[in-house]
Design an enzyme around this catalytic site. Structure first.
Site, PDB file in Angstrom:
ATOM      1  N   THR A   1       0.844  -1.199   0.000  1.00  0.00           N
ATOM      2  CA  THR A   1       0.000   0.000   0.000  1.00  0.00           C
ATOM      3  C   THR A   1       0.877   1.246   0.000  1.00  0.00           C
ATOM      4  OG1 THR A   1      -1.763  -1.152   1.182  1.00  0.00           O
ATOM      5  CG2 THR A   1      -1.787   1.259   1.266  1.00  0.00           C
TER       6      THR A   1
ATOM      7  N   ARG B   1      -9.838  10.972  10.185  1.00  0.00           N
ATOM      8  CA  ARG B   1     -11.101  10.247  10.354  1.00  0.00           C
ATOM      9  C   ARG B   1     -11.920  10.909  11.461  1.00  0.00           C
ATOM     10  NH1 ARG B   1      -8.654   5.238   8.732  1.00  0.00           N
ATOM     11  NH2 ARG B   1      -7.357   5.852   6.960  1.00  0.00           N
TER      12      ARG B   1
ATOM     13  N   HIS C   1      -8.455   4.163  -1.371  1.00  0.00           N
ATOM     14  CA  HIS C   1      -8.452   3.664   0.021  1.00  0.00           C
ATOM     15  C   HIS C   1      -9.864   3.675   0.606  1.00  0.00           C
ATOM     16  CE1 HIS C   1      -5.091   2.747   2.946  1.00  0.00           C
ATOM     17  NE2 HIS C   1      -6.142   2.597   3.716  1.00  0.00           N
TER      18      HIS C   1
ATOM     19  N   ASP D   1     -10.548  -1.272  -6.193  1.00  0.00           N
ATOM     20  CA  ASP D   1     -11.409  -1.308  -5.019  1.00  0.00           C
ATOM     21  C   ASP D   1     -11.987   0.083  -4.797  1.00  0.00           C
ATOM     22  OD1 ASP D   1      -9.590   0.308  -3.576  1.00  0.00           O
ATOM     23  OD2 ASP D   1      -8.740  -1.370  -2.457  1.00  0.00           O
TER      24      ASP D   1
ATOM     25  N   PHE E   1     -17.291  -0.852  -3.844  1.00  0.00           N
ATOM     26  CA  PHE E   1     -18.012  -1.926  -4.536  1.00  0.00           C
ATOM     27  C   PHE E   1     -18.882  -2.703  -3.553  1.00  0.00           C
ATOM     28  CE2 PHE E   1     -14.568  -0.747  -7.238  1.00  0.00           C
ATOM     29  CZ  PHE E   1     -15.078  -0.874  -8.525  1.00  0.00           C
ATOM     30  N   ARG E   2     -20.176  -2.801  -3.875  1.00  0.00           N
ATOM     31  CA  ARG E   2     -21.133  -3.410  -2.953  1.00  0.00           C
ATOM     32  C   ARG E   2     -22.041  -4.445  -3.607  1.00  0.00           C
ATOM     33  NH1 ARG E   2     -18.231  -0.949  -0.241  1.00  0.00           N
ATOM     34  NH2 ARG E   2     -18.635   0.618   1.365  1.00  0.00           N
TER      35      ARG E   2
ATOM     36  N   GLY F   1     -13.739  -4.712   0.751  1.00  0.00           N
ATOM     37  CA  GLY F   1     -13.275  -4.626   2.125  1.00  0.00           C
ATOM     38  C   GLY F   1     -14.429  -4.481   3.093  1.00  0.00           C
TER      39      GLY F   1
END
Length: 406
Positions: free
Chosen positions: A159, A168, A278, A309, A312-313, A332
């Protein structure tokens, strides 16, 4: 006890996870950086890619098999690296690895894992890849790589989009730290999450076991602050080149958004890229991965395996990426939500949902094999023109103009 499906989509698993987890744990998984604009943008960008149904085409026999780095897998899906999985379910990394193996897809273990590399390597028979951060302590990163080699991990996924840790805000507001700090309000909240509380009481508080083996981890205010204390902003392609010299199996670079880096990746000999923002957890306001995918495809010209990535669901989300040139999709949060609900069994069930959704998309788009996807299957409607604002010095636009072309 036989598992009973209680969710019919990843969206439903997300809601079940929200109910099952204390707020600070759910927000850690679910949240993004700053105003979470990248998080929202990922969803909007995927929704803007419209799928072209195609019939009649014989799709009576369909396959989702793909080959990545010379090895065949059951579908173009990978469980990507997610840190602190044991906060969702005890031995969460092992549960994810086992579910992935049962589904016939790779599992990528996070350096921020809560099980040891040894534990994950021995969890089931599936393919395991190792995610890597290049820390300030380069020797420790090298030891992770060497241990991955010894234990039979099949790829390294390094990464690179972490020169600094994203801010965050949910974690700051919730006071989410390692080790957990329990205020009276947080302790009161445990009463409405008895299942999680009992599991954590039996298993013990999660620990970053991989990092803990080689770094002096001290108590910090937030997870982001802990990671920031170990990240090195001086990481460059020279570090990737040295890693390439050390690791002879497939080497994947995760966290690229700028397609101009493809030429550098090729020059140092990497095997694949993960186009990623990310999951919206680093740069707020970043472009969506799906929007820059075609540029990477053009720049790579088939010389790199391209994974993607961030957001994505659903199976139709996966179909969008495949049509635009991705070789496979990493998820993830989708599998973390399922993990929080029931461990390995619910993760396996969630992977089955994605597989079934992708199969429906394949059938209705006329795709018998994964390699039959192509960019012509995607349409992106032109934006509706906006009328000038009256307060901007222009007269209101007639309604007839607004309807034109709709």
């Amino acid at each position: 006890m036989k598992f009973q499906a209680n969710a019919h989509s990843i969206a439903e698993y997300r809601e079940l996870a929200r109910r099952a987890l204390p707020r600070m744990i759910f927000d850690f998984y679910d949240g993004g950086a700053d105003g979470e604009n990248t998080l929202a943008g990922n969803r909007a960008a995927l929704d803007a890619k419209r799928l072209l149904g195609s019939a009649p085409i014989d799709v009576g026999r369909r396959s989702q098999e793909v080959k990545l780095f010379g090895k065949s897998y059951a579908m173009p899906l990978i469980i990507g690296p997610t840190g602190l999985a044991a906060a969702a379910w005890p031995d969460g990394d092992i549960a994810l690895a086992r579910a992935a193996g049962r589904a016939g897809i790779p599992f990528v273990m996070s350096t921020a894992g809560t099980c040891t590399q040894d534990d994950v390597a021995s969890a089931g028979d599936g393919s395991k890849w190792m995610q890597l951060y290049i820390f300030k302590d380069r020797a420790f990163s090298a030891r992770i790589v060497d241990k991955a080699e010894t234990l039979g991990f099949e790829a390294i996924e390094v990464t690179v989009d972490n020169a600094v840790a994203g801010k965050r805000l949910r974690d700051e507001r919730n006071g989410f730290s390692l080790p957990f700090r329990w205020t009276p309000a947080k302790l009161a909240g445990l009463l409405v999450h008895p299942g999680w509380s009992m599991r954590m009481a039996r298993a013990g508080a999660p620990q970053l076991k991989v990092m803990g083996e080689g770094l002096g981890l001290e108590k910090t205010d937030t997870i982001a602050a802990l990671m920031q204390s170990q990240f090195d902003a001086s990481i460059s392609w020279d570090d990737i080149a040295r890693l390439r010299d050390r690791w002879k199996k497939p080497l994947i670079v995760k966290g690229l958004l700028d397609p101009s880096h493809v030429s550098k990746a090729l020059s140092v000999g990497v095997d694949g890229l993960v186009i990623s923002n990310h999951g919206g957890r680093q740069l707020d306001g970043a472009v969506a991965s799906i929007d820059v995918l075609p540029d990477f495809v053009a720049a790579a010209g088939g010389r790199l395996t391209l994974l993607i990535d961030s957001g994505f669901r659903t199976g139709s989300d996966i179909a969008r990426a495949l049509a635009l040139g991705a070789d496979a999709v990493q998820v993830g949060r989708a599998t973390l939500y399922a993990l929080a609900v029931g461990g390995e069994e619910t993760v396996f069930h969630a992977l089955g949902l994605l597989k079934a959704e992708l199969d429906v998309a394949q059938a209705l788009m006329g795709v018998a094999r994964i390699e039959d996807f192509h960019p012509g299957m995607i349409r992106q409607p032109a934006p509706v023109p906006l009328a000038p604002r009256p307060d901007a010095g222009a007269s209101p636009t007639p309604v007839s103009y607004l309807r034109k072309g709709t």
